[in-house]
Design a protein around this motif. Sequence first.
Motif, PDB file in Angstrom:
ATOM      1  N   TYR A  39      -0.067   6.505   6.570  1.00  0.00           N
ATOM      2  CA  TYR A  39       0.930   5.446   6.735  1.00  0.00           C
ATOM      3  C   TYR A  39       1.058   5.045   8.199  1.00  0.00           C
ATOM      4  O   TYR A  39       1.156   3.854   8.529  1.00  0.00           O
ATOM      5  N   ARG A  40       1.093   6.035   9.079  1.00  0.00           N
ATOM      6  CA  ARG A  40       1.236   5.733  10.500  1.00  0.00           C
ATOM      7  C   ARG A  40       0.057   4.905  11.009  1.00  0.00           C
ATOM      8  O   ARG A  40       0.230   3.943  11.756  1.00  0.00           O
ATOM      9  N   GLU A  41      -1.153   5.301  10.593  1.00  0.00           N
ATOM     10  CA  GLU A  41      -2.336   4.549  11.023  1.00  0.00           C
ATOM     11  C   GLU A  41      -2.329   3.134  10.471  1.00  0.00           C
ATOM     12  O   GLU A  41      -2.637   2.174  11.184  1.00  0.00           O
ATOM     13  N   LEU A  42      -1.975   3.006   9.197  1.00  0.00           N
ATOM     14  CA  LEU A  42      -1.956   1.684   8.573  1.00  0.00           C
ATOM     15  C   LEU A  42      -0.911   0.789   9.219  1.00  0.00           C
ATOM     16  O   LEU A  42      -1.163  -0.405   9.452  1.00  0.00           O
ATOM     17  N   LEU A  60      -7.686   7.125   2.700  1.00  0.00           N
ATOM     18  CA  LEU A  60      -6.535   7.397   1.844  1.00  0.00           C
ATOM     19  C   LEU A  60      -6.961   7.506   0.388  1.00  0.00           C
ATOM     20  O   LEU A  60      -6.491   8.394  -0.350  1.00  0.00           O
ATOM     21  N   ASN A  61      -7.864   6.632  -0.055  1.00  0.00           N
ATOM     22  CA  ASN A  61      -8.369   6.711  -1.431  1.00  0.00           C
ATOM     23  C   ASN A  61      -9.043   8.043  -1.703  1.00  0.00           C
ATOM     24  O   ASN A  61      -8.889   8.624  -2.789  1.00  0.00           O
ATOM     25  N   ILE A  69       2.386  18.680  -4.097  1.00  0.00           N
ATOM     26  CA  ILE A  69       3.026  17.783  -3.140  1.00  0.00           C
ATOM     27  C   ILE A  69       1.953  17.124  -2.265  1.00  0.00           C
ATOM     28  O   ILE A  69       1.122  17.815  -1.671  1.00  0.00           O
ATOM     29  N   CYS A  70       1.981  15.807  -2.220  1.00  0.00           N
ATOM     30  CA  CYS A  70       1.014  15.037  -1.425  1.00  0.00           C
ATOM     31  C   CYS A  70       1.697  14.516  -0.167  1.00  0.00           C
ATOM     32  O   CYS A  70       2.846  14.081  -0.223  1.00  0.00           O
ATOM     33  N   ASP A  71       0.985  14.561   0.937  1.00  0.00           N
ATOM     34  CA  ASP A  71       1.526  14.055   2.192  1.00  0.00           C
ATOM     35  C   ASP A  71       0.589  12.984   2.738  1.00  0.00           C
ATOM     36  O   ASP A  71      -0.503  13.282   3.212  1.00  0.00           O
ATOM     37  N   ILE A  82       0.835  -1.202   0.000  1.00  0.00           N
ATOM     38  CA  ILE A  82       0.000   0.000   0.000  1.00  0.00           C
ATOM     39  C   ILE A  82       0.872   1.255   0.000  1.00  0.00           C
ATOM     40  O   ILE A  82       0.660   2.189  -0.783  1.00  0.00           O
ATOM     41  N   LYS A  83       1.861   1.282   0.874  1.00  0.00           N
ATOM     42  CA  LYS A  83       2.747   2.450   0.956  1.00  0.00           C
ATOM     43  C   LYS A  83       3.504   2.645  -0.349  1.00  0.00           C
ATOM     44  O   LYS A  83       3.648   3.768  -0.838  1.00  0.00           O
TER      45      LYS A  83
END
Length: 252
Positions: A169-172, A201-202, A162-164, A144-145
């Motif tokens: 990621y931390r939650e996943l 996230l989607n 720029i996407c953050d 996923i990451k």
Amino acid sequence: MYKYNENTLIHSPGVDFAAIESIMKNGIMSSKYGSEHGIEVNRNYYGSNLDDTISCIRYLYVNKDVEDSAYNRYVPNGVSFLIEDVPFISDKNERFIHRSDEVLVKDFISKENIKGILVPEDLINTDLEDLSYIREDSSSYALIKNRADNISSYIKDNSGIICDYNDFYRELYYLSEDAKNVSDMTLEERKEEFRDVISDLNYEIGSNFHDCFSKVLGKDDINILDIVKYINSKTLNLPIYEIKGRSLRKGR
């Protein structure tokens, strides 16, 4: 209408526009082949298509009444490519093949063997924020990451935006099987929360894609067909076929 034959293959990368453009520029690669040639290949799962094969659907095997077929799982839910004149593995004694209409192609499919693009009508008027760029049944944090990182790089390269995604990621990671110290949830609760984070996230990815292609195309009202036409125009200029629901009919 496309004139299918018994050896027509279909490959669906979903609605990941970064992967779609890469395929139209470089062809379709197994993860092993991509790694050997310095090209990033996104995977959704560690599945029956091992790192040296590409999972495809054989037209001859398509049966829309088989609910869990590869066709019904993937083609109505994303962009797909029509492929001709490529050898494939269909013998289940040679390789493990999961679904009834699935076949495997070794290593690489040249872009010259891609003959058309399928776009489901149902997706054309779906907001970009409501599409599934990462499949919500994905379970690998690493995959996923990797996919989200590639999408982020693609958006930055094409629009400067720029996407953050670090909060996601931390939650996943916290909810993933890699995190060994989660004790306040049952396994089912963790899986449900994991799917919810993918959904969020989607939505964020869809919003970023909207901003990206609004900037590139110079208009605010864009849909999946606009984006596919744009990518197609600067790559292969293939015919695009709109399909209704699960329908797949042989051309005459």
